[in-house]
Design a protein around this motif. Structure first.
Motif, PDB file in Angstrom:
ATOM      1  N   PHE A  98       0.842  -1.186   0.000  1.00  0.00           N
ATOM      2  CA  PHE A  98       0.000   0.000   0.000  1.00  0.00           C
ATOM      3  C   PHE A  98       0.878   1.237   0.000  1.00  0.00           C
ATOM      4  CE2 PHE A  98      -2.808  -3.168   1.699  1.00  0.00           C
ATOM      5  CZ  PHE A  98      -4.050  -2.819   1.201  1.00  0.00           C
ATOM      6  N   ARG A  99       0.417   2.284  -0.650  1.00  0.00           N
ATOM      7  CA  ARG A  99       1.111   3.557  -0.594  1.00  0.00           C
ATOM      8  C   ARG A  99       0.086   4.661  -0.484  1.00  0.00           C
ATOM      9  NH1 ARG A  99      -0.190   3.154  -5.415  1.00  0.00           N
ATOM     10  NH2 ARG A  99       0.545   3.729  -7.402  1.00  0.00           N
ATOM     11  N   PHE A 100       0.457   5.696   0.205  1.00  0.00           N
ATOM     12  CA  PHE A 100      -0.430   6.846   0.391  1.00  0.00           C
ATOM     13  C   PHE A 100      -0.595   7.542  -0.952  1.00  0.00           C
ATOM     14  CE2 PHE A 100      -0.971  11.387   1.519  1.00  0.00           C
ATOM     15  CZ  PHE A 100      -2.208  11.267   2.110  1.00  0.00           C
ATOM     16  N   ALA A 101      -1.837   7.723  -1.411  1.00  0.00           N
ATOM     17  CA  ALA A 101      -2.090   8.315  -2.726  1.00  0.00           C
ATOM     18  C   ALA A 101      -2.600   9.747  -2.640  1.00  0.00           C
ATOM     19  CB  ALA A 101      -3.087   7.463  -3.505  1.00  0.00           C
ATOM     20  N   ALA A 102      -3.565   9.999  -1.755  1.00  0.00           N
ATOM     21  CA  ALA A 102      -4.146  11.340  -1.712  1.00  0.00           C
ATOM     22  C   ALA A 102      -5.058  11.482  -0.508  1.00  0.00           C
ATOM     23  CB  ALA A 102      -4.947  11.624  -2.980  1.00  0.00           C
ATOM     24  N   VAL A 103      -5.360  12.712  -0.177  1.00  0.00           N
ATOM     25  CA  VAL A 103      -6.427  13.073   0.754  1.00  0.00           C
ATOM     26  C   VAL A 103      -7.469  13.780  -0.096  1.00  0.00           C
ATOM     27  CG1 VAL A 103      -7.082  14.573   2.674  1.00  0.00           C
ATOM     28  CG2 VAL A 103      -4.930  13.322   2.749  1.00  0.00           C
ATOM     29  N   THR A 104      -8.731  13.436   0.084  1.00  0.00           N
ATOM     30  CA  THR A 104      -9.798  14.043  -0.703  1.00  0.00           C
ATOM     31  C   THR A 104     -10.735  14.829   0.201  1.00  0.00           C
ATOM     32  OG1 THR A 104      -9.682  12.336  -2.395  1.00  0.00           O
ATOM     33  CG2 THR A 104     -11.731  13.587  -2.262  1.00  0.00           C
ATOM     34  N   PHE A 105     -11.044  16.040  -0.216  1.00  0.00           N
ATOM     35  CA  PHE A 105     -11.937  16.924   0.522  1.00  0.00           C
ATOM     36  C   PHE A 105     -13.303  16.977  -0.141  1.00  0.00           C
ATOM     37  CE2 PHE A 105      -7.758  18.580   1.578  1.00  0.00           C
ATOM     38  CZ  PHE A 105      -7.877  18.816   2.933  1.00  0.00           C
ATOM     39  N   ASP A 106     -14.360  16.863   0.669  1.00  0.00           N
ATOM     40  CA  ASP A 106     -15.700  17.148   0.186  1.00  0.00           C
ATOM     41  C   ASP A 106     -15.830  18.655   0.019  1.00  0.00           C
ATOM     42  OD1 ASP A 106     -16.238  14.469   0.512  1.00  0.00           O
ATOM     43  OD2 ASP A 106     -17.554  14.726   2.252  1.00  0.00           O
ATOM     44  N   CYS A 107     -16.587  19.088  -0.977  1.00  0.00           N
ATOM     45  CA  CYS A 107     -16.808  20.518  -1.197  1.00  0.00           C
ATOM     46  C   CYS A 107     -17.974  20.709  -2.153  1.00  0.00           C
ATOM     47  CB  CYS A 107     -15.547  21.191  -1.746  1.00  0.00           C
ATOM     48  SG  CYS A 107     -14.956  20.533  -3.313  1.00  0.00           S
ATOM     49  N   ALA A 108     -18.427  21.941  -2.286  1.00  0.00           N
ATOM     50  CA  ALA A 108     -19.512  22.258  -3.222  1.00  0.00           C
ATOM     51  C   ALA A 108     -18.979  22.498  -4.630  1.00  0.00           C
ATOM     52  CB  ALA A 108     -20.277  23.482  -2.734  1.00  0.00           C
ATOM     53  N   ASP A 109     -17.736  22.982  -4.751  1.00  0.00           N
ATOM     54  CA  ASP A 109     -17.182  23.379  -6.045  1.00  0.00           C
ATOM     55  C   ASP A 109     -15.738  22.893  -6.174  1.00  0.00           C
ATOM     56  OD1 ASP A 109     -16.248  24.642  -8.333  1.00  0.00           O
ATOM     57  OD2 ASP A 109     -17.099  26.589  -7.814  1.00  0.00           O
ATOM     58  N   PRO A 110     -15.527  21.680  -6.710  1.00  0.00           N
ATOM     59  CA  PRO A 110     -14.176  21.146  -6.819  1.00  0.00           C
ATOM     60  C   PRO A 110     -13.219  22.029  -7.625  1.00  0.00           C
ATOM     61  CG  PRO A 110     -15.787  19.437  -7.274  1.00  0.00           C
ATOM     62  CD  PRO A 110     -16.532  20.721  -7.186  1.00  0.00           C
ATOM     63  N   ALA A 111     -13.711  22.654  -8.677  1.00  0.00           N
ATOM     64  CA  ALA A 111     -12.834  23.493  -9.512  1.00  0.00           C
ATOM     65  C   ALA A 111     -12.301  24.680  -8.715  1.00  0.00           C
ATOM     66  CB  ALA A 111     -13.573  23.958 -10.763  1.00  0.00           C
ATOM     67  N   ALA A 112     -13.174  25.347  -7.982  1.00  0.00           N
ATOM     68  CA  ALA A 112     -12.749  26.520  -7.211  1.00  0.00           C
ATOM     69  C   ALA A 112     -11.777  26.123  -6.102  1.00  0.00           C
ATOM     70  CB  ALA A 112     -13.959  27.239  -6.622  1.00  0.00           C
ATOM     71  N   LEU A 113     -12.078  25.066  -5.375  1.00  0.00           N
ATOM     72  CA  LEU A 113     -11.210  24.671  -4.277  1.00  0.00           C
ATOM     73  C   LEU A 113      -9.871  24.145  -4.798  1.00  0.00           C
ATOM     74  CD1 LEU A 113     -11.060  24.683  -1.240  1.00  0.00           C
ATOM     75  CD2 LEU A 113     -12.038  22.380  -1.240  1.00  0.00           C
ATOM     76  N   SER A 114      -9.887  23.448  -5.921  1.00  0.00           N
ATOM     77  CA  SER A 114      -8.620  22.955  -6.480  1.00  0.00           C
ATOM     78  C   SER A 114      -7.753  24.112  -6.974  1.00  0.00           C
ATOM     79  CB  SER A 114      -8.864  21.944  -7.598  1.00  0.00           C
ATOM     80  OG  SER A 114      -9.406  22.554  -8.744  1.00  0.00           O
ATOM     81  N   ARG A 115      -8.347  25.178  -7.497  1.00  0.00           N
ATOM     82  CA  ARG A 115      -7.561  26.354  -7.899  1.00  0.00           C
ATOM     83  C   ARG A 115      -6.839  26.963  -6.695  1.00  0.00           C
ATOM     84  NH1 ARG A 115     -11.925  27.225 -11.332  1.00  0.00           N
ATOM     85  NH2 ARG A 115     -12.915  28.653  -9.857  1.00  0.00           N
ATOM     86  N   PHE A 116      -7.529  27.035  -5.555  1.00  0.00           N
ATOM     87  CA  PHE A 116      -6.915  27.560  -4.335  1.00  0.00           C
ATOM     88  C   PHE A 116      -5.679  26.743  -3.962  1.00  0.00           C
ATOM     89  CE2 PHE A 116      -6.467  27.099   0.279  1.00  0.00           C
ATOM     90  CZ  PHE A 116      -6.141  28.403   0.620  1.00  0.00           C
ATOM     91  N   TYR A 117      -5.829  25.416  -3.851  1.00  0.00           N
ATOM     92  CA  TYR A 117      -4.714  24.579  -3.439  1.00  0.00           C
ATOM     93  C   TYR A 117      -3.627  24.495  -4.513  1.00  0.00           C
ATOM     94  CZ  TYR A 117      -6.744  23.253   0.998  1.00  0.00           C
ATOM     95  OH  TYR A 117      -7.239  23.283   2.278  1.00  0.00           O
ATOM     96  N   ALA A 118      -3.986  24.554  -5.774  1.00  0.00           N
ATOM     97  CA  ALA A 118      -2.975  24.573  -6.838  1.00  0.00           C
ATOM     98  C   ALA A 118      -2.111  25.825  -6.703  1.00  0.00           C
ATOM     99  CB  ALA A 118      -3.637  24.533  -8.208  1.00  0.00           C
ATOM    100  N   GLY A 119      -2.732  26.960  -6.419  1.00  0.00           N
ATOM    101  CA  GLY A 119      -1.980  28.194  -6.217  1.00  0.00           C
ATOM    102  C   GLY A 119      -1.119  28.150  -4.971  1.00  0.00           C
ATOM    103  N   LEU A 120      -1.612  27.516  -3.938  1.00  0.00           N
ATOM    104  CA  LEU A 120      -0.888  27.436  -2.671  1.00  0.00           C
ATOM    105  C   LEU A 120       0.306  26.486  -2.761  1.00  0.00           C
ATOM    106  CD1 LEU A 120      -1.382  28.639   0.199  1.00  0.00           C
ATOM    107  CD2 LEU A 120      -2.518  26.500   0.763  1.00  0.00           C
ATOM    108  N   LEU A 121       0.115  25.333  -3.392  1.00  0.00           N
ATOM    109  CA  LEU A 121       1.131  24.280  -3.390  1.00  0.00           C
ATOM    110  C   LEU A 121       1.893  24.124  -4.704  1.00  0.00           C
ATOM    111  CD1 LEU A 121      -0.999  21.593  -1.525  1.00  0.00           C
ATOM    112  CD2 LEU A 121       0.865  22.979  -0.575  1.00  0.00           C
TER     113      LEU A 121
END
Length: 126
Positions: free
Chosen positions: A9-32
Motif C-alpha cells: 500500500f502507498r499513500f495516494a491522496a487526501v480528498t476533501f468534500d466541497c460544493a465546487d471542486p474546480a474553485a477549491l482545487s484552484r486555491f490549493y494549486a496556487g498554494l502548493l
C-alpha cells in the motif's frame, strides 16, 4: 502450494468534500504549485507525478466545518510545512484563505480556512 504476497500500500491522496471542486482545487494549486492530474465535473485530483495528491469531490449538500465550534466538525485538515510562517500566511490569504480569530498554535503554527471552510495549518515545525 502457492505463497500469497502481501499487497504494497502507498499513500495516494487526501480528498476533501466541497460544493465546487474546480474553485477549491484552484486555491490549493496556487498554494502548493500542484497541477490537475485528473479532472471531471465532480472530482479533481491535484499533485505532481509520483507524490501523494489532494482530491476534491463535489457533495450536493456540502456544509462547511464550523471550526472551532464543533456543531459541524472539521472533517479533516492538512498540515503544511513552511520556512516563513508570516509570508506563507500572507500568500494563503491572497489566494482566498481566511484566518479565524481563534489561534491555538502559540506562534508555532497558524490555522487558516480554505475557501470551502476546511481548516488547514501552516507550520515551521514540519
Amino acid at each position: 502450494m502457492t505463497t500469497q504476497t502481501t499487497p504494497a500500500f502507498r499513500f495516494a491522496a487526501v480528498t476533501f468534500d466541497c460544493a465546487d471542486p474546480a474553485a477549491l482545487s484552484r486555491f490549493y494549486a496556487g498554494l502548493l504549485g500542484y497541477r490537475a492530474l485528473f479532472s471531471t465535473d465532480d472530482f479533481i485530483l491535484l499533485g505532481t507525478e509520483g507524490t501523494p495528491g489532494l482530491g476534491f469531490t463535489r457533495v450536493a449538500d456540502y456544509r462547511p466545518p464550523t471550526w472551532p465550534d464543533s456543531a459541524q466538525g472539521k472533517q479533516a485538515h492538512v498540515e503544511l510545512g513552511v520556512d516563513d510562517l508570516e509570508a506563507a500566511e500572507r500568500r494563503a490569504l491572497e489566494l482566498g484563505a481566511t484566518k479565524p480569530e481563534f489561534q491555538p498554535g502559540e506562534k508555532r503554527w497558524t490555522v487558516l480556512l480554505d475557501p470551502a471552510g476546511h481548516p488547514f495549518c501552516v507550520t515551521t515545525l514540519a
